[in-house]
Design an enzyme around this catalytic site. Structure first.
Site, PDB file in Angstrom:
ATOM      1  N   ASP A  18      30.976  41.751  40.470  1.00 47.19           N
ATOM      2  CA  ASP A  18      32.181  41.953  39.380  1.00 47.19           C
ATOM      3  C   ASP A  18      32.440  41.648  38.144  1.00 47.19           C
ATOM      4  OD1 ASP A  18      34.972  41.661  41.785  1.00 47.19           O
ATOM      5  OD2 ASP A  18      34.390  39.627  41.648  1.00 47.19           O
ATOM      6  N   GLU A  40      44.031  42.191  48.726  1.00 53.04           N
ATOM      7  CA  GLU A  40      43.914  40.593  48.391  1.00 53.04           C
ATOM      8  C   GLU A  40      45.376  40.158  48.966  1.00 53.04           C
ATOM      9  OE1 GLU A  40      40.493  38.515  46.046  1.00 53.04           O
ATOM     10  OE2 GLU A  40      41.603  36.139  47.087  1.00 53.04           O
TER      11      GLU A  40
HETATM   12  O1  KIV Z   1      34.632  37.169  43.926  1.00 54.03           O
HETATM   13  C1  KIV Z   1      35.026  37.611  45.390  1.00 54.03           C
HETATM   14  O2  KIV Z   1      34.533  36.677  45.948  1.00 54.03           O
HETATM   15  C2  KIV Z   1      36.296  38.382  46.007  1.00 54.03           C
HETATM   16  C3  KIV Z   1      36.771  38.883  46.978  1.00 54.03           C
HETATM   17  C4  KIV Z   1      37.840  37.282  47.766  1.00 54.03           C
HETATM   18  C5  KIV Z   1      37.399  39.852  47.655  1.00 54.03           C
HETATM   19  O3  KIV Z   1      36.727  38.696  45.005  1.00 54.03           O
END
Ligand code: KIV
Length: 269
Positions: A88, A187
């Site tokens: 991310d 989500e």
């Molecule tokens: O940061 C995370 O865990 C996520 C998932 C919920 C898809 O983005």
């Protein structure tokens, strides 16, 4: 002779969608758990910014930094041979100018050795997505209840229940796919909408609280292992009660130390 492991790539995921084979993704933040996920045969490990919640104890995903994401991602990458590792991009590292976003994504890829990045949002981040894709960086999208926008949403309720928001999400998904993302996380949206998006896209969708029609599923590892008793949304299936197991094991250890039954002479030198 050691057999060479076939790595999961963006192409593997596209092929899985084409032949209707579901994609299993879980979050991972550290080396030890990543080794276990790899051993279990996970397809994709998401180094989620949910590390901000489950590892660092923040209320939201907003405080985690690029350096901290790189630290977690490096630990995960060192543990895997087969699984694809997606990281991310943290809040604030890509929402502004796309040059800064590219710099951040390159840092993630170079310093952690991860295979792809994930960005939250739709049309407002399209130019950034294109820029990363043009630079050769695989990008996963994320629509619906995007936790980095939690203060704008004002809570964690199901998104896109009204027609206008559902239509916006659908069009965002098409635009992101056109911009070159290789997969899309959906989500906490209605299952029927996730199905409509999944059918419209040639790239895989990966759902969390988005019903059974997505091409894959993702859960937060610590939640599905039952480490967090307080978090119980409808979409969460718990596959273990590690909370109970860990507390019980630690209680037994504490008792043994207090009673001087640990260590024994057999456990001594
Ligand atoms: O940061 C995370 O865990 C996520 C998932 C919920 C898809 O983005």
């Amino acid at each position: 002779m050691e057999r060479k492991v076939k790595q999961v790539t963006t192409r593997t995921l596209a092929e899985m969608k084409a032949r209707g084979e579901p994609i299993a993704m879980l979050t991972g933040y550290d080396h030890t758990f990543a080794r276990l996920l790899e051993e279990a045969g996970i397809d994709v490990i998401l180094v989620g910014d949910s590390a901000s919640n489950v590892i660092a104890g923040h209320e939201t995903t907003l405080p985690i930094t690029l350096d901290q994401m790189i630290y977690h991602a490096s630990a995960v990458v060192r543990a895997v041979k087969r699984a694809m590792v997606v990281v991310d991009m943290p809040f604030g590292s890509y929402q502004g100018d796309s040059r800064a976003a590219l710099k951040g994504a390159i840092r993630i890829m170079k310093e952690s050795g991860a295979h792809a990045v994930k960005l939250e949002g739709g049309r407002p981040i399209l130019s950034t997505v294109r820029r990363l894709v043009e630079a050769g960086i695989p990008v996963m999208g994320h629509l619906g209840l995007t936790p980095q926008a939690i203060y704008q949403f004002g809570g964690y309720r199901v998104r896109a229940q009204e027609e206008a928001e559902a239509q916006r999400l659908y069009e965002d998904a098409l635009s992101l796919a056109e911009a070159g993302i290789f997969a899309l996380v959906l989500e906490k949206i209605p299952a029927a909408l996730a199905q409509r998006v999944t059918q419209a896209l040639s790239i895989p969708t990966i759902g969390i609280g988005a019903g059974p029609h997505c091409d894959g599923q993702v859960l937060v590892l610590y939640d599905m292992l039952g480490l967090n008793k307080a978090f119980s949304p409808r979409f969460l299936r718990r596959y273990a009660d590690l909370h109970g197991i860990v507390v019980e094991a630690c209680s037994r250890y504490i008792r043994d130390v207090k009673e001087r039954t640990f260590p024994s002479m057999e456990e001594s030198y």
